[in-house]
Write a protein that holds these residues in place. Structure first.
Motif, PDB file in Angstrom:
ATOM      1  N   GLU A 112       0.584  -1.510  -0.258  1.00  0.00           N
ATOM      2  CA  GLU A 112      -0.203   0.114   0.142  1.00  0.00           C
ATOM      3  C   GLU A 112       0.756   1.119   0.067  1.00  0.00           C
ATOM      4  O   GLU A 112       0.342   2.358  -0.502  1.00  0.00           O
ATOM      5  CB  GLU A 112      -1.054  -0.359   1.412  1.00  0.00           C
ATOM      6  CG  GLU A 112      -1.876  -1.101   0.820  1.00  0.00           C
ATOM      7  CD  GLU A 112      -3.108  -1.182   2.418  1.00  0.00           C
ATOM      8  OE1 GLU A 112      -3.304  -0.424   3.278  1.00  0.00           O
ATOM      9  OE2 GLU A 112      -3.898  -2.417   2.333  1.00  0.00           O
ATOM     10  N   ARG A 113       2.112   1.477   0.861  1.00  0.00           N
ATOM     11  CA  ARG A 113       2.729   2.912   0.569  1.00  0.00           C
ATOM     12  C   ARG A 113       3.453   2.460  -0.050  1.00  0.00           C
ATOM     13  O   ARG A 113       3.664   3.394  -1.175  1.00  0.00           O
ATOM     14  CB  ARG A 113       4.139   2.465   1.698  1.00  0.00           C
ATOM     15  CG  ARG A 113       3.554   2.979   3.143  1.00  0.00           C
ATOM     16  CD  ARG A 113       4.658   2.915   4.023  1.00  0.00           C
ATOM     17  NE  ARG A 113       5.115   1.667   4.616  1.00  0.00           N
ATOM     18  CZ  ARG A 113       5.767   0.703   4.730  1.00  0.00           C
ATOM     19  NH1 ARG A 113       4.630   0.580   5.571  1.00  0.00           N
ATOM     20  NH2 ARG A 113       6.415  -0.224   4.907  1.00  0.00           N
ATOM     21  N   LEU A 114       3.835   1.704  -0.994  1.00  0.00           N
ATOM     22  CA  LEU A 114       4.721   1.215  -2.501  1.00  0.00           C
ATOM     23  C   LEU A 114       3.865   1.807  -3.505  1.00  0.00           C
ATOM     24  O   LEU A 114       3.959   3.257  -4.299  1.00  0.00           O
ATOM     25  CB  LEU A 114       4.922   0.334  -2.781  1.00  0.00           C
ATOM     26  CG  LEU A 114       5.263  -0.267  -4.040  1.00  0.00           C
ATOM     27  CD1 LEU A 114       6.629   1.148  -4.505  1.00  0.00           C
ATOM     28  CD2 LEU A 114       6.119  -1.110  -4.144  1.00  0.00           C
ATOM     29  N   MET A 115       2.331   1.604  -3.569  1.00  0.00           N
ATOM     30  CA  MET A 115       1.348   1.966  -4.306  1.00  0.00           C
ATOM     31  C   MET A 115       0.905   3.845  -4.073  1.00  0.00           C
ATOM     32  O   MET A 115       0.677   3.990  -5.419  1.00  0.00           O
ATOM     33  CB  MET A 115      -0.121   1.212  -4.781  1.00  0.00           C
ATOM     34  CG  MET A 115       0.837   0.346  -4.608  1.00  0.00           C
ATOM     35  SD  MET A 115       1.451  -0.541  -6.395  1.00  0.00           S
ATOM     36  CE  MET A 115      -0.015   0.034  -7.798  1.00  0.00           C
ATOM     37  N   ALA A 116       1.629   4.044  -2.762  1.00  0.00           N
ATOM     38  CA  ALA A 116       0.796   5.481  -3.108  1.00  0.00           C
ATOM     39  C   ALA A 116       2.133   6.243  -3.193  1.00  0.00           C
ATOM     40  O   ALA A 116       1.714   7.572  -3.782  1.00  0.00           O
ATOM     41  CB  ALA A 116       0.820   5.788  -1.423  1.00  0.00           C
ATOM     42  N   VAL A 117       2.879   5.994  -3.455  1.00  0.00           N
ATOM     43  CA  VAL A 117       4.465   6.757  -4.257  1.00  0.00           C
ATOM     44  C   VAL A 117       4.334   7.317  -5.524  1.00  0.00           C
ATOM     45  O   VAL A 117       3.159   6.349  -6.193  1.00  0.00           O
ATOM     46  CB  VAL A 117       5.543   5.842  -3.826  1.00  0.00           C
ATOM     47  CG1 VAL A 117       7.099   6.971  -4.648  1.00  0.00           C
ATOM     48  CG2 VAL A 117       6.006   5.610  -2.564  1.00  0.00           C
ATOM     49  N   LYS A 118       4.084   8.529  -5.900  1.00  0.00           N
ATOM     50  CA  LYS A 118       4.023   9.331  -7.157  1.00  0.00           C
ATOM     51  C   LYS A 118       4.567   8.953  -8.439  1.00  0.00           C
ATOM     52  O   LYS A 118       6.139   8.950  -7.681  1.00  0.00           O
ATOM     53  CB  LYS A 118       3.698  10.580  -6.681  1.00  0.00           C
ATOM     54  CG  LYS A 118       3.490  11.010  -8.217  1.00  0.00           C
ATOM     55  CD  LYS A 118       2.742  12.446  -7.753  1.00  0.00           C
ATOM     56  CE  LYS A 118       2.295  12.820 -10.066  1.00  0.00           C
ATOM     57  NZ  LYS A 118       1.037  14.147  -9.733  1.00  0.00           N
ATOM     58  N   ALA A 119       5.335   7.848  -9.124  1.00  0.00           N
ATOM     59  CA  ALA A 119       6.088   8.159 -10.198  1.00  0.00           C
ATOM     60  C   ALA A 119       6.640   8.981 -10.638  1.00  0.00           C
ATOM     61  O   ALA A 119       6.365  10.318 -10.560  1.00  0.00           O
ATOM     62  CB  ALA A 119       6.028   7.408 -11.546  1.00  0.00           C
ATOM     63  N   PRO A 120       8.384   9.194 -10.712  1.00  0.00           N
ATOM     64  CA  PRO A 120       8.738  10.288 -10.863  1.00  0.00           C
ATOM     65  C   PRO A 120       8.238  10.865 -12.266  1.00  0.00           C
ATOM     66  O   PRO A 120       8.772  12.401 -12.589  1.00  0.00           O
ATOM     67  CB  PRO A 120      10.423   9.696 -10.645  1.00  0.00           C
ATOM     68  CG  PRO A 120      10.084   8.423 -10.645  1.00  0.00           C
ATOM     69  CD  PRO A 120       8.461   7.968  -9.829  1.00  0.00           C
ATOM     70  N   TRP A 121       8.182  10.297 -13.075  1.00  0.00           N
ATOM     71  CA  TRP A 121       7.914  10.431 -14.583  1.00  0.00           C
ATOM     72  C   TRP A 121       6.384  11.661 -14.558  1.00  0.00           C
ATOM     73  O   TRP A 121       6.092  11.388 -15.865  1.00  0.00           O
ATOM     74  CB  TRP A 121       8.177   9.548 -15.476  1.00  0.00           C
ATOM     75  CG  TRP A 121       7.351   8.343 -15.175  1.00  0.00           C
ATOM     76  CD1 TRP A 121       5.711   7.570 -15.668  1.00  0.00           C
ATOM     77  CD2 TRP A 121       7.803   6.876 -14.264  1.00  0.00           C
ATOM     78  NE1 TRP A 121       5.681   6.665 -15.235  1.00  0.00           N
ATOM     79  CE2 TRP A 121       6.436   6.365 -14.226  1.00  0.00           C
ATOM     80  CE3 TRP A 121       9.037   6.465 -14.067  1.00  0.00           C
ATOM     81  CZ2 TRP A 121       6.801   4.570 -13.272  1.00  0.00           C
ATOM     82  CZ3 TRP A 121       9.413   5.301 -13.261  1.00  0.00           C
ATOM     83  CH2 TRP A 121       8.116   4.568 -12.846  1.00  0.00           C
ATOM     84  N   THR A 122       5.308  11.299 -13.652  1.00  0.00           N
ATOM     85  CA  THR A 122       4.282  11.624 -13.804  1.00  0.00           C
ATOM     86  C   THR A 122       3.974  12.643 -12.998  1.00  0.00           C
ATOM     87  O   THR A 122       2.787  13.452 -12.260  1.00  0.00           O
ATOM     88  CB  THR A 122       2.962  10.400 -13.334  1.00  0.00           C
ATOM     89  OG1 THR A 122       3.260  10.369 -11.822  1.00  0.00           O
ATOM     90  CG2 THR A 122       3.163   9.094 -14.100  1.00  0.00           C
ATOM     91  N   ALA A 123       5.117  12.917 -12.153  1.00  0.00           N
ATOM     92  CA  ALA A 123       4.929  14.196 -11.038  1.00  0.00           C
ATOM     93  C   ALA A 123       5.013  15.676 -12.426  1.00  0.00           C
ATOM     94  O   ALA A 123       4.714  16.382 -13.722  1.00  0.00           O
ATOM     95  CB  ALA A 123       6.123  14.868 -10.662  1.00  0.00           C
TER      96      ALA A 123
END
Length: 87
Positions: free
Chosen positions: A76-87
C-alpha cells in the motif's frame, strides 16, 4: 521478404555441424539456424509465462489466488508513491 540481417561467427566445426544438420532436413544454413533460434527463443519466452504444477501444488496455487485479499502495508505504501515520471 526478410530484410533484417543477423550476423555471427562460428568455428569451422560448428559451421560444418550446422550445415550437415541442415542438409539432413533439406534446408539451407540460414533457414535451419533461423528456425532453431526462433524455436529456442519461443521456449525461453514461454518459460517466463507458463509453468507446470502437480495436482497438489496446483490446488494450493488456485487456493491462494481465490483467497480474499489481505492487507499489505508495504504494498500500500509503495502504490501510494507517485511515479517520478508523472510529476
Amino acid at each position: 521478404m526478410r530484410d533484417a540481417a543477423i550476423n555471427l561467427r562460428a568455428l569451422p566445426e560448428q559451421r560444418d555441424l550446422i550445415d550437415h544438420a541442415a542438409s539432413l532436413l533439406g534446408k539451407n544454413r540460414s533457414d535451419f539456424m533461423l528456425e532453431a533460434a526462433c524455436d529456442r527463443a519461443q521456449a525461453v519466452v514461454l518459460d517466463q509465462v507458463f509453468f507446470s504444477l502437480d495436482t497438489d501444488k496446483f490446488k494450493q496455487f488456485t487456493a491462494l489466488l481465490d483467497a480474499p485479499r489481505t492487507s499489505n502495508e508495504g504494498l500500500e505504501r509503495l502504490m501510494a508513491v507517485k511515479a517520478p515520471w508523472t510529476a
